[in-house]
Design an enzyme around this catalytic site. Structure first.
Site, PDB file in Angstrom:
ATOM      1  N   HIS A   1       0.819  -1.223   0.000  1.00  0.00           N
ATOM      2  CA  HIS A   1       0.000   0.000   0.000  1.00  0.00           C
ATOM      3  C   HIS A   1       0.848   1.266   0.000  1.00  0.00           C
ATOM      4  O   HIS A   1       0.372   2.323   0.409  1.00  0.00           O
ATOM      5  CB  HIS A   1      -0.975  -0.019   1.195  1.00  0.00           C
ATOM      6  CG  HIS A   1      -2.029  -1.085   1.088  1.00  0.00           C
ATOM      7  ND1 HIS A   1      -2.784  -1.522   2.149  1.00  0.00           N
ATOM      8  CD2 HIS A   1      -2.458  -1.806   0.009  1.00  0.00           C
ATOM      9  CE1 HIS A   1      -3.632  -2.460   1.736  1.00  0.00           C
ATOM     10  NE2 HIS A   1      -3.449  -2.654   0.451  1.00  0.00           N
TER      11      HIS A   1
ATOM     12  N   CYS B   1       2.621  14.111 -13.194  1.00  0.00           N
ATOM     13  CA  CYS B   1       3.818  13.611 -13.890  1.00  0.00           C
ATOM     14  C   CYS B   1       4.426  12.424 -13.120  1.00  0.00           C
ATOM     15  O   CYS B   1       3.844  11.950 -12.145  1.00  0.00           O
ATOM     16  CB  CYS B   1       4.837  14.733 -14.104  1.00  0.00           C
ATOM     17  SG  CYS B   1       5.784  15.197 -12.638  1.00  0.00           S
TER      18      CYS B   1
ATOM     19  N   THR C   1      -3.423  -8.398  10.853  1.00  0.00           N
ATOM     20  CA  THR C   1      -4.279  -7.826   9.803  1.00  0.00           C
ATOM     21  C   THR C   1      -5.676  -8.424   9.905  1.00  0.00           C
ATOM     22  O   THR C   1      -5.820  -9.629  10.153  1.00  0.00           O
ATOM     23  CB  THR C   1      -3.710  -8.032   8.379  1.00  0.00           C
ATOM     24  OG1 THR C   1      -4.711  -7.644   7.425  1.00  0.00           O
ATOM     25  CG2 THR C   1      -3.264  -9.451   8.106  1.00  0.00           C
TER      26      THR C   1
HETATM   27  C1  BJW Z   1      -3.111  -7.051  16.602  1.00  0.00           C
HETATM   28  C2  BJW Z   1      -2.567  -6.196  17.538  1.00  0.00           C
HETATM   29  C3  BJW Z   1      -1.408  -6.636  18.137  1.00  0.00           C
HETATM   30  C4  BJW Z   1      -4.286  -5.210  16.815  1.00  0.00           C
HETATM   31  N1  BJW Z   1      -0.913  -7.785  17.805  1.00  0.00           N
HETATM   32  N2  BJW Z   1      -2.679  -8.194  16.244  1.00  0.00           N
HETATM   33  C5  BJW Z   1     -16.229  -0.981  -3.151  1.00  0.00           C
HETATM   34  C6  BJW Z   1     -15.809   0.244  -3.679  1.00  0.00           C
HETATM   35  C7  BJW Z   1     -14.427   0.477  -3.963  1.00  0.00           C
HETATM   36  C8  BJW Z   1     -13.493  -0.512  -3.727  1.00  0.00           C
HETATM   37  C9  BJW Z   1     -13.943  -1.728  -3.206  1.00  0.00           C
HETATM   38  C10 BJW Z   1     -15.294  -1.961  -2.930  1.00  0.00           C
HETATM   39  N3  BJW Z   1     -15.415  -3.221  -2.423  1.00  0.00           N
HETATM   40  C11 BJW Z   1     -14.204  -3.796  -2.374  1.00  0.00           C
HETATM   41  C12 BJW Z   1     -13.285  -2.903  -2.830  1.00  0.00           C
HETATM   42  C13 BJW Z   1     -11.813  -3.098  -2.919  1.00  0.00           C
HETATM   43  C14 BJW Z   1     -11.136  -2.379  -1.779  1.00  0.00           C
HETATM   44  C15 BJW Z   1     -11.500  -3.105  -0.472  1.00  0.00           C
HETATM   45  O1  BJW Z   1     -10.967  -4.149  -0.153  1.00  0.00           O
HETATM   46  N4  BJW Z   1     -12.415  -2.550   0.311  1.00  0.00           N
HETATM   47  C16 BJW Z   1     -12.910  -3.250   1.514  1.00  0.00           C
HETATM   48  C17 BJW Z   1     -12.633  -2.403   2.728  1.00  0.00           C
HETATM   49  C18 BJW Z   1     -14.365  -3.550   1.295  1.00  0.00           C
HETATM   50  N5  BJW Z   1      -9.728  -2.425  -2.048  1.00  0.00           N
HETATM   51  C19 BJW Z   1      -9.151  -1.496  -2.790  1.00  0.00           C
HETATM   52  O2  BJW Z   1      -9.751  -0.515  -3.203  1.00  0.00           O
HETATM   53  C20 BJW Z   1      -7.704  -1.752  -3.157  1.00  0.00           C
HETATM   54  N6  BJW Z   1      -7.516  -1.599  -4.536  1.00  0.00           N
HETATM   55  C21 BJW Z   1      -8.151  -2.406  -5.418  1.00  0.00           C
HETATM   56  O3  BJW Z   1      -8.851  -3.328  -5.071  1.00  0.00           O
HETATM   57  O4  BJW Z   1      -7.918  -2.067  -6.733  1.00  0.00           O
HETATM   58  C22 BJW Z   1      -8.784  -2.682  -7.706  1.00  0.00           C
HETATM   59  C23 BJW Z   1     -10.109  -1.891  -7.748  1.00  0.00           C
HETATM   60  C24 BJW Z   1     -10.124  -0.686  -8.383  1.00  0.00           C
HETATM   61  C25 BJW Z   1     -11.331   0.032  -8.465  1.00  0.00           C
HETATM   62  C26 BJW Z   1     -12.487  -0.441  -7.813  1.00  0.00           C
HETATM   63  C27 BJW Z   1     -12.428  -1.656  -7.126  1.00  0.00           C
HETATM   64  C28 BJW Z   1     -11.227  -2.392  -7.101  1.00  0.00           C
HETATM   65  C29 BJW Z   1      -6.808  -0.730  -2.460  1.00  0.00           C
HETATM   66  C30 BJW Z   1      -6.869  -0.854  -0.963  1.00  0.00           C
HETATM   67  C31 BJW Z   1      -6.073   0.267  -0.324  1.00  0.00           C
HETATM   68  C32 BJW Z   1      -6.191   0.227   1.189  1.00  0.00           C
HETATM   69  N7  BJW Z   1      -5.680   1.442   1.696  1.00  0.00           N
HETATM   70  C33 BJW Z   1      -5.553   1.605   3.138  1.00  0.00           C
HETATM   71  C34 BJW Z   1      -5.032   3.034   3.398  1.00  0.00           C
HETATM   72  C35 BJW Z   1      -3.548   3.091   2.963  1.00  0.00           C
HETATM   73  C36 BJW Z   1      -2.903   4.378   3.263  1.00  0.00           C
HETATM   74  C37 BJW Z   1      -3.008   4.783   4.713  1.00  0.00           C
HETATM   75  O5  BJW Z   1      -2.490   4.105   5.624  1.00  0.00           O
HETATM   76  O6  BJW Z   1      -3.572   5.832   4.939  1.00  0.00           O
HETATM   77  O7  BJW Z   1      -4.650   0.632   3.651  1.00  0.00           O
HETATM   78  S1  BJW Z   1      -7.050   1.271   4.029  1.00  0.00           S
HETATM   79  C38 BJW Z   1      -6.283   0.477   5.404  1.00  0.00           C
HETATM   80  O8  BJW Z   1      -6.683  -0.909   5.458  1.00  0.00           O
HETATM   81  C39 BJW Z   1      -4.780   0.498   5.084  1.00  0.00           C
HETATM   82  C40 BJW Z   1      -4.376  -0.875   5.525  1.00  0.00           C
HETATM   83  O9  BJW Z   1      -3.166  -1.259   4.901  1.00  0.00           O
HETATM   84  C41 BJW Z   1      -5.550  -1.731   5.131  1.00  0.00           C
HETATM   85  C42 BJW Z   1      -5.642  -3.053   5.854  1.00  0.00           C
HETATM   86  O10 BJW Z   1      -5.833  -2.871   7.211  1.00  0.00           O
HETATM   87  P1  BJW Z   1      -5.094  -3.815   8.265  1.00  0.00           P
HETATM   88  O11 BJW Z   1      -3.638  -3.647   8.166  1.00  0.00           O
HETATM   89  O12 BJW Z   1      -5.623  -5.194   8.137  1.00  0.00           O
HETATM   90  O13 BJW Z   1      -5.538  -3.137   9.633  1.00  0.00           O
HETATM   91  P2  BJW Z   1      -6.891  -3.328  10.464  1.00  0.00           P
HETATM   92  O14 BJW Z   1      -7.004  -2.176  11.375  1.00  0.00           O
HETATM   93  O15 BJW Z   1      -8.031  -3.629   9.593  1.00  0.00           O
HETATM   94  O16 BJW Z   1      -6.630  -4.663  11.321  1.00  0.00           O
HETATM   95  C43 BJW Z   1      -5.682  -4.702  12.356  1.00  0.00           C
HETATM   96  C44 BJW Z   1      -5.646  -6.117  12.884  1.00  0.00           C
HETATM   97  O17 BJW Z   1      -4.611  -6.216  13.839  1.00  0.00           O
HETATM   98  C45 BJW Z   1      -6.945  -6.537  13.589  1.00  0.00           C
HETATM   99  O18 BJW Z   1      -7.332  -7.822  13.114  1.00  0.00           O
HETATM  100  C46 BJW Z   1      -6.569  -6.598  15.073  1.00  0.00           C
HETATM  101  O19 BJW Z   1      -7.245  -7.615  15.773  1.00  0.00           O
HETATM  102  C47 BJW Z   1      -5.092  -6.888  14.997  1.00  0.00           C
HETATM  103  N8  BJW Z   1      -4.285  -6.357  16.083  1.00  0.00           N
HETATM  104  N9  BJW Z   1      -3.398  -5.026  17.613  1.00  0.00           N
HETATM  105  C48 BJW Z   1      -1.538  -8.553  16.862  1.00  0.00           C
HETATM  106  N10 BJW Z   1      -0.825  -5.847  19.073  1.00  0.00           N
HETATM  107 ZN    ZN Z   2       4.599  16.728 -11.442  1.00  0.00          ZN
END
Ligand code: BJW
Ligand code: ZN
Length: 239
Positions: A115, A126, A183
């Site tokens: 990400h 650009c 995650t």
């Molecule tokens: C512990 C702990 C400890 C706590 N020890 N464990 C409808 C419309 C548009 C798009 C979509 C749609 N439906 C589906 C999509 C696709 C979409 C998606 O998946 N959405 C879902 C939410 C429904 N995905 C995308 O859009 C991706 N691109 C894509 O699919 O391209 C093709 C496409 C194009 C056009 C249309 C559709 C598809 C891109 C995804 C980008 C995600 N971006 C973010 C922000 C990044 C920048 C930033 O940081 O600001 O990425 S969102 C956020 O979630 C961030 C993370 O990387 C990502 C995942 O989260 P993560 O890491 O799993 O964190 P949490 O908080 O969810 O979980 C933490 C976990 O840790 C928990 O389980 C806790 O229990 C645990 N935990 N403490 C161990 N100490």
């Molecule tokens: Zn530029």
């Protein structure tokens, strides 16, 4: 903790970690979902989409600048360090959804940032891309070409960097052990990586304080924190 599969772990040559926000939680960086998650306080559609950015670039930049400062002030925790340490014994790759750079700061050398990174910026128009070296005199910052610069992260609806994604699939499809850490597996396509590993017959381990949609498909699913569990796992593998 790992008695049941300790032989498989010791025999393994290639180990892939898939990490999310939970691994950095014990470094003081908030997760997205869950009790103290960022998405409880902020609407992702107002901060983490390209439409939101064009709607209010200053607001989006202020949010990322605040997070960048918090991240730069944070340090890798024993979870990150344990993964880096394992490189002395095994072939290790880290496929991370995190943008915080903490795996690299802990010493991991093969990190795939699915990400993007909060440490870099790119132009909205650009090909310009660079590391952020100091704070900006104005928000949003502008590119030499006159257009807006944006954080080099992947927002909802945007594709993952294609070269990184291709490598991540290759790594996941060819590992002996996959460890999925901190995650929720709520976001696609990153949540498909464990499926690729499982299809390859990898031993699957999950470390998460809560259950996830893949918990029941794991060989071992540990309900414990990353910083307390990964050092134990790594010592079992490298014994
Ligand atoms: C512990 C702990 C400890 C706590 N020890 N464990 C409808 C419309 C548009 C798009 C979509 C749609 N439906 C589906 C999509 C696709 C979409 C998606 O998946 N959405 C879902 C939410 C429904 N995905 C995308 O859009 C991706 N691109 C894509 O699919 O391209 C093709 C496409 C194009 C056009 C249309 C559709 C598809 C891109 C995804 C980008 C995600 N971006 C973010 C922000 C990044 C920048 C930033 O940081 O600001 O990425 S969102 C956020 O979630 C961030 C993370 O990387 C990502 C995942 O989260 P993560 O890491 O799993 O964190 P949490 O908080 O969810 O979980 C933490 C976990 O840790 C928990 O389980 C806790 O229990 C645990 N935990 N403490 C161990 N100490
Ligand atoms: Zn530029």
């Amino acid at each position: 903790m790992f008695e049941k599969i300790s032989n498989q772990l010791k025999k393994a040559e290639k180990i892939v970690f898939v990490t999310g926000a939970g691994i950095s939680q014990e470094s003081g960086i908030p997760t997205f979902r869950g009790k103290d998650g960022l998405w409880r306080k902020y609407d992702p559609m107002k901060l983490a989409t390209i439409d939101a950015f064009y709607e209010d670039p200053k607001l989006v930049w202020e949010w990322y600048e605040e997070r960048r400062k918090n991240i730069l002030a944070a340090n890798p925790n024993p979870g990150h360090t344990a993964i880096a340490e394992l490189e002395k014994y095994k072939q290790v790759s880290v496929l991370t959804q995190n943008i915080d750079g903490l795996h690299q700061r802990a010493g991991s050398t093969r990190v795939y940032e699915l990400h993007g990174s909060i440490i870099t910026i790119k132009c909205t128009v650009c090909d310009f891309k660079d590391k952020i070296v100091s704070s900006f005199s104005q928000l949003p910052p502008l590119c030499k070409c006159g257009n807006m610069l944006r954080p080099d992260v992947v927002w909802f609806g945007e594709s993952l960097p294609q070269d990184v994604w291709k490598s991540a699939i290759e790594q996941a499809s060819s590992c002996d052990v996959m460890v999925v850490v901190g995650t929720s597996l709520a976001v696609s396509p990153a949540n498909l990586l464990p499926v690729y590993a499982k299809q390859n017959g990898a031993t699957m381990i999950e470390v998460n304080i809560e259950q996830t949609p893949m918990s029941s498909s794991m060989d071992i699913s540990l309900r414990s924190s990353a910083a307390s569990t990964l050092p134990v796992l790594v010592s079992t593998i490298s014994e």
